[in-house]
Design a protein around this motif. Structure first.
Motif, PDB file in Angstrom:
ATOM      1  N   PRO A   1      -1.986 -10.682   9.235  1.00  0.00           N
ATOM      2  CA  PRO A   1      -1.920 -12.048   9.747  1.00  0.00           C
ATOM      3  C   PRO A   1      -1.575 -13.106   8.702  1.00  0.00           C
ATOM      4  O   PRO A   1      -1.461 -14.282   9.044  1.00  0.00           O
ATOM      5  N   GLY A   2      -1.425 -12.719   7.439  1.00  0.00           N
ATOM      6  CA  GLY A   2      -1.135 -13.714   6.415  1.00  0.00           C
ATOM      7  C   GLY A   2       0.281 -14.249   6.504  1.00  0.00           C
ATOM      8  O   GLY A   2       1.178 -13.618   7.080  1.00  0.00           O
ATOM      9  N   ILE A   3       0.488 -15.424   5.923  1.00  0.00           N
ATOM     10  CA  ILE A   3       1.850 -15.953   5.791  1.00  0.00           C
ATOM     11  C   ILE A   3       2.643 -15.064   4.835  1.00  0.00           C
ATOM     12  O   ILE A   3       3.810 -14.785   5.042  1.00  0.00           O
ATOM     13  N   HIS A   4       1.973 -14.624   3.750  1.00  0.00           N
ATOM     14  CA  HIS A   4       2.506 -13.616   2.834  1.00  0.00           C
ATOM     15  C   HIS A   4       1.500 -12.475   2.785  1.00  0.00           C
ATOM     16  O   HIS A   4       0.287 -12.708   2.766  1.00  0.00           O
ATOM     17  N   ASN A   5       2.003 -11.232   2.722  1.00  0.00           N
ATOM     18  CA  ASN A   5       1.118 -10.062   2.708  1.00  0.00           C
ATOM     19  C   ASN A   5       1.667  -9.012   1.754  1.00  0.00           C
ATOM     20  O   ASN A   5       2.839  -8.635   1.855  1.00  0.00           O
ATOM     21  N   VAL A   6       0.822  -8.550   0.846  1.00  0.00           N
ATOM     22  CA  VAL A   6       1.191  -7.462  -0.062  1.00  0.00           C
ATOM     23  C   VAL A   6       0.176  -6.341   0.137  1.00  0.00           C
ATOM     24  O   VAL A   6      -1.040  -6.585   0.101  1.00  0.00           O
ATOM     25  N   ILE A   7       0.669  -5.104   0.336  1.00  0.00           N
ATOM     26  CA  ILE A   7      -0.200  -3.983   0.680  1.00  0.00           C
ATOM     27  C   ILE A   7      -0.136  -2.937  -0.430  1.00  0.00           C
ATOM     28  O   ILE A   7       0.947  -2.497  -0.821  1.00  0.00           O
ATOM     29  N   LEU A   8      -1.300  -2.554  -0.909  1.00  0.00           N
ATOM     30  CA  LEU A   8      -1.413  -1.545  -1.962  1.00  0.00           C
ATOM     31  C   LEU A   8      -2.323  -0.431  -1.455  1.00  0.00           C
ATOM     32  O   LEU A   8      -3.415  -0.711  -0.963  1.00  0.00           O
ATOM     33  N   GLN A   9      -1.864   0.820  -1.569  1.00  0.00           N
ATOM     34  CA  GLN A   9      -2.718   1.941  -1.189  1.00  0.00           C
ATOM     35  C   GLN A   9      -3.123   2.730  -2.413  1.00  0.00           C
ATOM     36  O   GLN A   9      -2.310   3.012  -3.282  1.00  0.00           O
ATOM     37  N   ASN A  10      -4.390   3.116  -2.432  1.00  0.00           N
ATOM     38  CA  ASN A  10      -4.936   3.888  -3.531  1.00  0.00           C
ATOM     39  C   ASN A  10      -4.722   5.370  -3.278  1.00  0.00           C
ATOM     40  O   ASN A  10      -4.795   5.835  -2.139  1.00  0.00           O
ATOM     41  N   ARG A  11      -4.435   6.132  -4.324  1.00  0.00           N
ATOM     42  CA  ARG A  11      -4.234   7.576  -4.183  1.00  0.00           C
ATOM     43  C   ARG A  11      -5.479   8.269  -3.634  1.00  0.00           C
ATOM     44  O   ARG A  11      -5.411   9.376  -3.119  1.00  0.00           O
ATOM     45  N   CYS A  12      -6.622   7.608  -3.740  1.00  0.00           N
ATOM     46  CA  CYS A  12      -7.858   8.200  -3.246  1.00  0.00           C
ATOM     47  C   CYS A  12      -8.115   7.841  -1.787  1.00  0.00           C
ATOM     48  O   CYS A  12      -9.127   8.244  -1.222  1.00  0.00           O
ATOM     49  N   GLY A  13      -7.224   7.068  -1.201  1.00  0.00           N
ATOM     50  CA  GLY A  13      -7.306   6.812   0.230  1.00  0.00           C
ATOM     51  C   GLY A  13      -7.692   5.405   0.613  1.00  0.00           C
ATOM     52  O   GLY A  13      -7.537   5.020   1.765  1.00  0.00           O
ATOM     53  N   ASN A  14      -8.219   4.616  -0.316  1.00  0.00           N
ATOM     54  CA  ASN A  14      -8.568   3.239   0.013  1.00  0.00           C
ATOM     55  C   ASN A  14      -7.324   2.353  -0.033  1.00  0.00           C
ATOM     56  O   ASN A  14      -6.301   2.721  -0.587  1.00  0.00           O
TER      57      ASN A  14
ATOM     58  N   ASP B   1       5.668 -10.531  -7.875  1.00  0.00           N
ATOM     59  CA  ASP B   1       6.345  -9.434  -8.561  1.00  0.00           C
ATOM     60  C   ASP B   1       5.621  -8.163  -8.133  1.00  0.00           C
ATOM     61  O   ASP B   1       4.608  -7.774  -8.712  1.00  0.00           O
ATOM     62  N   TYR B   2       6.180  -7.518  -7.089  1.00  0.00           N
ATOM     63  CA  TYR B   2       5.473  -6.416  -6.436  1.00  0.00           C
ATOM     64  C   TYR B   2       5.732  -5.080  -7.103  1.00  0.00           C
ATOM     65  O   TYR B   2       6.869  -4.747  -7.460  1.00  0.00           O
ATOM     66  N   ASP B   3       4.694  -4.317  -7.231  1.00  0.00           N
ATOM     67  CA  ASP B   3       4.750  -2.902  -7.592  1.00  0.00           C
ATOM     68  C   ASP B   3       3.520  -2.265  -6.950  1.00  0.00           C
ATOM     69  O   ASP B   3       2.453  -2.887  -6.902  1.00  0.00           O
ATOM     70  N   PRO B   4       3.628  -1.024  -6.427  1.00  0.00           N
ATOM     71  CA  PRO B   4       2.476  -0.432  -5.740  1.00  0.00           C
ATOM     72  C   PRO B   4       1.272  -0.188  -6.634  1.00  0.00           C
ATOM     73  O   PRO B   4       0.174   0.036  -6.126  1.00  0.00           O
TER      74      PRO B   4
ATOM     75  N   VAL C   1      15.696   0.317  -6.843  1.00  0.00           N
ATOM     76  CA  VAL C   1      15.119   0.662  -5.547  1.00  0.00           C
ATOM     77  C   VAL C   1      14.617   2.101  -5.545  1.00  0.00           C
ATOM     78  O   VAL C   1      13.522   2.396  -5.034  1.00  0.00           O
ATOM     79  N   LEU C   2      15.397   3.015  -6.114  1.00  0.00           N
ATOM     80  CA  LEU C   2      14.963   4.403  -6.206  1.00  0.00           C
ATOM     81  C   LEU C   2      13.652   4.525  -6.972  1.00  0.00           C
ATOM     82  O   LEU C   2      12.702   5.177  -6.513  1.00  0.00           O
ATOM     83  N   ASP C   3      13.596   3.932  -8.142  1.00  0.00           N
ATOM     84  CA  ASP C   3      12.413   4.065  -8.992  1.00  0.00           C
ATOM     85  C   ASP C   3      11.175   3.473  -8.331  1.00  0.00           C
ATOM     86  O   ASP C   3      10.095   4.067  -8.356  1.00  0.00           O
ATOM     87  N   LEU C   4      11.332   2.291  -7.726  1.00  0.00           N
ATOM     88  CA  LEU C   4      10.186   1.653  -7.088  1.00  0.00           C
ATOM     89  C   LEU C   4       9.700   2.471  -5.900  1.00  0.00           C
ATOM     90  O   LEU C   4       8.487   2.671  -5.714  1.00  0.00           O
ATOM     91  N   ASN C   5      10.618   3.002  -5.109  1.00  0.00           N
ATOM     92  CA  ASN C   5      10.201   3.726  -3.912  1.00  0.00           C
ATOM     93  C   ASN C   5       9.670   5.122  -4.234  1.00  0.00           C
ATOM     94  O   ASN C   5       8.891   5.670  -3.454  1.00  0.00           O
ATOM     95  N   ARG C   6      10.043   5.687  -5.362  1.00  0.00           N
ATOM     96  CA  ARG C   6       9.369   6.903  -5.819  1.00  0.00           C
ATOM     97  C   ARG C   6       7.907   6.592  -6.135  1.00  0.00           C
ATOM     98  O   ARG C   6       7.021   7.397  -5.849  1.00  0.00           O
ATOM     99  N   ARG C   7       7.623   5.425  -6.690  1.00  0.00           N
ATOM    100  CA  ARG C   7       6.246   5.011  -6.941  1.00  0.00           C
ATOM    101  C   ARG C   7       5.507   4.748  -5.620  1.00  0.00           C
ATOM    102  O   ARG C   7       4.324   5.077  -5.481  1.00  0.00           O
TER     103      ARG C   7
END
Length: 781
Positions: free
Chosen positions: A13-26, A85-88, A237-243
């Motif tokens: 619901p945010g005007i801007h939203n950045v989503i980060l997923q943890n390798r442990c599931g959170n 400046d987004y990175d996962p 794009v390749l490098d970021l999406n591999r991450r």
């Protein structure tokens, strides 16, 4: 907690939203509103350790578990003009207030713990509200609570009361302040012991040390299958999406369609595509996690007669799923790909393989129409049709479905659909299942024979019923509720499914028809509507394999790369791939789009065949590092220009008569493939096949290929003239008569070979010598 009986799939619901997923599931979502920013921490219980489905899907799109009642950055909002400046794994948000006060907020997604870190260069306010009550000590806030029977411990680790100006507000919020890139650690675990253990591993690290620790951990994984391309933007794009793919699959095996809320469920198709495509691109680690998780968690359905049925449908591990009939194909694809790419075949001796085979047998029993010799379904796309007892319901959400997309044609309700997609899928299921049974040495010849017979029957049905005079496949045979029937073409189909049907494989019942249909899709889809990037990537890889020039191949990705690099308001995650062409405000960071994008570029130099690898050439890609295949690691480098392999060496030795790599010449450990791009040498050589290639020998003017296949094999030779003699010999020395045809304007010769087990192919190496003598076929490395 929900406010209504049902919560429709939500977007952030945010005007801007950045989503980060943890390798442990959170998961952490940064939701920037007009005057403040929420931090939404979603918890999945023990997803790092547990192998069962519930640990992954406990927090789903209907009712997800947050580890705080609220978490907020009160001073960060759109009025501060945030820049992202987004990175996962490390995202930075630069802010500037109306008073010109500047700040740089850094959020670190810790690779191997259920922990996120927040740091800020200038003073930054944070507030946390517990569900009930925090236990407060100097430097730590913790809360132990329970949700649906799961014990959870949330924590906020800070420097001290004094250093972080700790205070508590009357409404129950606990407030801290950050300064000078100081780090606060936030997360949740299953117990206080596990929380303490995770925090101890990060104790005393400043921001630079924490980021460096993350990158060291990532390097071990991201060095595998690394692709070097000429275009700098494509490389980014390749490098970021591999991450992104690495962050999107948790250590327990779950893979989500995207990181967005609406994709909190686990689709069989999306996870299988992501992990199978990346495995074929030399990154097998994800398939090793996903496949055992998927096979151990079929959908468990109670049939109308009261029997319990274990199947692989739309969503993993739950009865709250739709009867999408492609789930069985993707479950088989997951196991097949794991067995071929990682050489991991323990699952072939596990009860879960038998569960898969029983699910295949049940699908044949209940979906195959003997009269038509086709598979039919009461589901089309993701919608149940009028012939289904669940028509009008969205069984995933457990509510009545007002949309029913694709259930009508010209105002008439569809009762059943016989789709190209379903029938090509089952052709592949039969071929893959037979191959896996033979590789497992299961001693079930009747079952293998039945699957092979089914595949042959489907190949004939597809040719006689689906193939139009133009050489292009029809999409569906629709049976309406009133009993009438109608064939429909691609323009009236589920576009994604048709595109996958003609391009994905790994086996193609009619290669010529698949190529013609794939080209038709590429030409017509952009005219009809915006296309989806995942099937578009699959089409690009397939067409590049059979002669699409590099310039046109690169052009197919132009919109996708450009859209990824657009910095949007809704999801300011620049570089993360989107779902649909020109829908830049839609979902971001989709692993299944990324997987097919990665595979398409890796395959420019090293193409994954059903049972092997083949060398290719293209100007857009120069190197692939650390490509994993079984016990081998392959480094590929291409020099020169052009789309043809002029010369190739494997570990310093020329490979003259084949672009498919002989398995007998691949070393355990490191291997080097050197490709010289240039003019095609017009040399008769094996281009690729659906069989294993063990060795190549030359003797008495013959080139002899020693091969193996559990099912009828397709072999493609390059530059074989009509006069050139090819002889196929079975294991016992018996002659096998191949079906031979020229395809792609005579560039390729396609051999259809009816064999099971070892066989050899002898090719006279001097063109035009039709009297060449066939020598012995002793296997040689």
């Amino acid at each position: 907690m929900m406010n209504e009986y049902f919560r429709d799939p939500e977007v952030e619901p945010g005007i801007h939203n950045v989503i980060l997923q943890n390798r442990c599931g959170n998961r952490l979502t940064i939701l920037v509103h007009e005057n403040s920013t929420d931090l939404e921490f979603v918890y999945k219980p023990n997803a790092f350790r547990r192998k069962e489905f519930r640990a992954r899907n406990f927090s789903n799109r209907d009712n997800f578990t947050t580890i705080f009642a609220s978490a907020e950055l009160p001073e960060v909002g759109t009025c501060l003009s945030p820049q992202f400046d987004y990175d996962p794994f490390v995202t930075r948000i630069d802010t500037q207030s109306p008073s010109l006060a500047r700040n740089a907020v850094t959020v670190v997604n810790v690779v191997d713990e259920n922990v996120f870190a927040v740091a800020a260069r200038a003073p930054l306010l944070l507030s946390f509200k517990p569900h009930e009550r925090f236990d407060v000590t100097d430097g730590m806030l913790t809360e132990s609570f329970s949700d649906r029977g799961e014990a959870i411990v949330s924590f906020v680790k800070f420097t001290s009361f004094e250093a972080n100006r700790y205070r508590r507000l009357a409404d129950g919020r606990h407030v801290l302040q950050l300064f000078e890139n100081e780090v606060i650690l936030i997360g949740a675990e299953e117990s206080q012991y596990q929380a303490d253990r995770a925090l101890a591993a990060l104790e005393g690290m400043d921001l630079r040390e924490l980021v460096a620790r993350n990158e060291r951990a990532l390097e071990a994984h991201l060095s595998v299958g690394r692709i070097e391309v000429k275009d700098e933007t494509v490389q980014r794009v390749l490098d970021l999406n591999r991450r992104i793919v690495y962050s999107g699959i948790d250590e327990g095996g779950a893979c989500f369609g995207a990181l967005n809320r609406i994709y909190h469920l686990i689709w069989v198709r999306d996870g299988s595509m992501t992990t199978s495509h990346t495995a074929m691109a030399g990154v097998t680690a994800y398939a090793r996690l996903w496949t055992p998780f998927l096979l151990a968690n079929p959908s468990v359905i109670r049939a109308e007669n009261g029997s319990v049925v274990r199947e692989y449908l739309q969503a993993v591990g739950t009865r709250w799923t739709k009867a999408e009939d492609d789930g069985i194909y993707y479950a088989a694809l997951s196991l097949f790909t794991l067995a071929q790419t990682a050489a991991e075949r323990d699952l072939l001796h596990h009860d879960d393989f038998e569960t898969l085979l029983r699910a295949i047998d049940r699908a044949i029993e209940t979906r195959f129409d003997n009269r038509r010799a086709l598979f039919g379904s009461d589901t089309r796309g993701e919608s149940t049709l009028a012939g289904s007892p669940l028509f009008g319901y969205d069984a995933v959400n457990g509510k009545m479905d007002a949309h029913r997309v694709g259930t009508e044609q010209d105002g008439r309700q569809i009762a059943k659909a016989y789709s190209l997609y379903q029938n090509v899928n089952f052709y592949n299921v039969a071929r893959m299942a037979a191959t896996l049974l033979m590789q497992a040495d299961r001693k079930q010849p009747e079952r293998v024979a039945r699957y092979n017979a089914l595949a042959e029957q489907l190949a004939e049905s597809l040719k006689s019923q689906f193939l139009q005079e133009t050489g292009i496949y029809q999409a569906d045979l629709l049976v309406y509720a009133d009993g009438s029937e109608e064939w429909v073409d691609f323009k009236h189909a589920d576009y994604w499914e048709y595109a996958w049907a003609v391009s994905q494989g790994p086996y193609h019942p009619d290669l010529t028809a698949a190529l013609a249909s794939a080209r038709h899709v590429v030409q017509s889809w952009p005219i009809i509507r915006r296309y989806g990037y995942c099937p578009w990537n699959t089409l690009a890889r397939f067409l590049k394999e059979y002669g699409l020039p590099s310039s046109e191949f690169d052009e197919m990705f132009r919109d996708e790369v450009r859209d990824a690099m657009v910095l949007t308001d809704k999801y300011p995650m620049r570089g993360a791939l989107t779902e649909y062409q020109h829908d830049v405000n839609g979902w971001r960071a989709l692993p299944f789009s990324a997987g097919s994008f990665i595979l398409a570029h890796s395959a420019v130099l090293l193409q994954a065949l059903p049972l092997g690898l083949a060398v290719r050439a293209g100007d857009s890609v120069d190197r692939v590092h650390g490509f994993r295949r079984g016990v081998s690691i392959i480094d590929v480098e291409a020099t020169g220009t052009g789309d043809s392999v002029a010369h190739v060496t494997l570990n310093g030795h020329p490979l003259a008569h084949s672009l498919q790599l002989p398995e007998g010449r691949l070393r355990v450990g490191r291997n080097a493939v050197k490709i010289t791009r240039g003019s095609n040498p017009r040399l008769a050589r094996l281009y690729g096949s659906t069989a294993s290639l063990y060795s190549i020998t030359e003797r008495d003017g013959l080139v002899i290929y020693e091969m193996n296949s559990a099912v009828d094999a397709q072999l493609i030779f390059e530059h074989v003239s009509a006069e050139m003699r090819i002889v196929v010999t079975g294991r016992a020395g018996e002659p096998v008569e191949p079906n031979r045809q020229q395809i792609e304007n005579g560039r390729f010769t396609l051999l259809q070979v009816s064999v099971q087990g070892d066989f050899s192919v002898s090719l006279n190496s001097s063109a035009g010598d039709s009297s060449a003598r066939i020598g012995s076929t002793t296997r040689s490395a």
